[in-house]
Scaffold this motif. Structure first.
Motif, PDB file in Angstrom:
ATOM      1  N   SER A  96       0.809  -1.221   0.000  1.00 17.71           N
ATOM      2  CA  SER A  96       0.000   0.000   0.000  1.00 17.71           C
ATOM      3  C   SER A  96       0.839   1.266   0.000  1.00 17.71           C
ATOM      4  CB  SER A  96      -0.926   0.023   1.225  1.00 17.71           C
ATOM      5  OG  SER A  96      -1.834  -1.052   1.194  1.00 17.71           O
ATOM      6  N   ASN A  97       2.130   1.123   0.287  1.00 15.66           N
ATOM      7  CA  ASN A  97       3.018   2.282   0.367  1.00 15.66           C
ATOM      8  C   ASN A  97       4.438   1.823   0.067  1.00 15.66           C
ATOM      9  OD1 ASN A  97       4.473   4.570   0.923  1.00 15.66           O
ATOM     10  ND2 ASN A  97       3.920   4.685   3.099  1.00 15.66           N
ATOM     11  N   ASP A 179      -2.037  -0.312   6.625  1.00 13.47           N
ATOM     12  CA  ASP A 179      -2.942   0.300   5.637  1.00 13.47           C
ATOM     13  C   ASP A 179      -3.595  -0.699   4.690  1.00 13.47           C
ATOM     14  OD1 ASP A 179      -2.322   2.868   6.647  1.00 13.47           O
ATOM     15  OD2 ASP A 179      -0.521   2.935   5.414  1.00 13.47           O
ATOM     16  N   ASN A 181      -6.504  -2.777   3.077  1.00 16.91           N
ATOM     17  CA  ASN A 181      -7.942  -2.552   2.991  1.00 16.91           C
ATOM     18  C   ASN A 181      -8.692  -3.862   3.188  1.00 16.91           C
ATOM     19  OD1 ASN A 181      -7.873  -3.946   0.499  1.00 16.91           O
ATOM     20  ND2 ASN A 181      -7.453  -2.045  -0.610  1.00 16.91           N
ATOM     21  N   PRO A 202      -5.461  -0.205  10.764  1.00 15.86           N
ATOM     22  CA  PRO A 202      -4.172   0.314  10.308  1.00 15.86           C
ATOM     23  C   PRO A 202      -3.622   1.314  11.311  1.00 15.86           C
ATOM     24  CG  PRO A 202      -5.826   0.387   8.547  1.00 15.86           C
ATOM     25  CD  PRO A 202      -6.551   0.067   9.823  1.00 15.86           C
TER      26      PRO A 202
END
Length: 204
Positions: A96-97, A179, A181, A202
């Motif tokens: 996610s990052n 993070d 989902n 998260p």
């Protein structure tokens, strides 16, 4: 998984087979000759049994996530600064990052000695490190995954090993989802993660 089943059959046959030969066909003078082999076959029989749960979990992960080939994955032998557990580790990018790194520690050390000699360390020989470059990876580093080295031809994975964040199998630990989902969490649950309830949030 297939090799594990064949190994289990082999060592299951070896232990009683050697014991039978010792009792029926040899004299007491050969007891000390056969005893080490009998004890070792018994040890391997027990080891093979304990490997089955991990093999089944890896199979479930591989049914959920595709293999990917990752290059220059950081690894280490000491404690990772962002990991709660001590031990050998790989460091992966957060799906996610991409700027965030997530460590995955070798929590279970069964059959990990081979990896010990190939992760980044002061005594790691370059030719051994090259054996896990690139690294086969299937999973999500926020939850659980399978890593593997390439076979001799570089076209298939071998030396499979399961890595996971301890909270996915330990309800006493707080899960950090980095993070993830709801789709990511559901996929991890299909892969076998057990404790991914709605209270797992998260981090801020």
């Amino acid at each position: 998984m297939t090799m594990n089943v064949l190994g289990q059959i082999g060592w299951t046959v070896a232990y009683p087979g050697l014991f039978y030969i010792l009792i029926v066909f040899t004299s007491q003078a050969f007891v000390f000759l056969f005893l080490p082999f009998i004890l070792y076959s018994l040890y391997r029989f027990v080891v093979q049994i304990t490997y089955f749960p991990a093999a089944l979990r890896m199979r479930r992960i591989l049914q959920t996530y595709p293999w990917r080939l990752l290059k220059t994955v950081p690894s280490g032998l000491g404690k990772h600064p962002n990991a709660e557990d001590d031990g050998m580790w790989f460091e992966f990018r957060n799906p996610s990052n991409s700027e965030e790194k997530i460590p995955m520690v070798f929590i279970k050390h069964q059959r990990s000695h081979w990896w010990l000699k190939r992760l980044d360390g002061p005594r790691t020989k370059p030719h051994r490190r090259a054996e896990i470059e690139p690294l086969w990876f299937a999973g999500d580093p926020r939850f659980l995954a399978v890593v593997a080295a390439s076979d001799r031809g570089g076209e298939a994975p071998k030396r499979l090993h399961m890595l996971y964040q301890r909270p996915v199998f330990d309800s006493r630990r707080t899960l950090e989802t980095w993070d993830a989902n709801s789709v990511d969490i559901e996929q991890a649950r299909r892969a076998g993660a057990q404790y991914l309830d709605s209270t797992s949030q998260p981090r801020a």
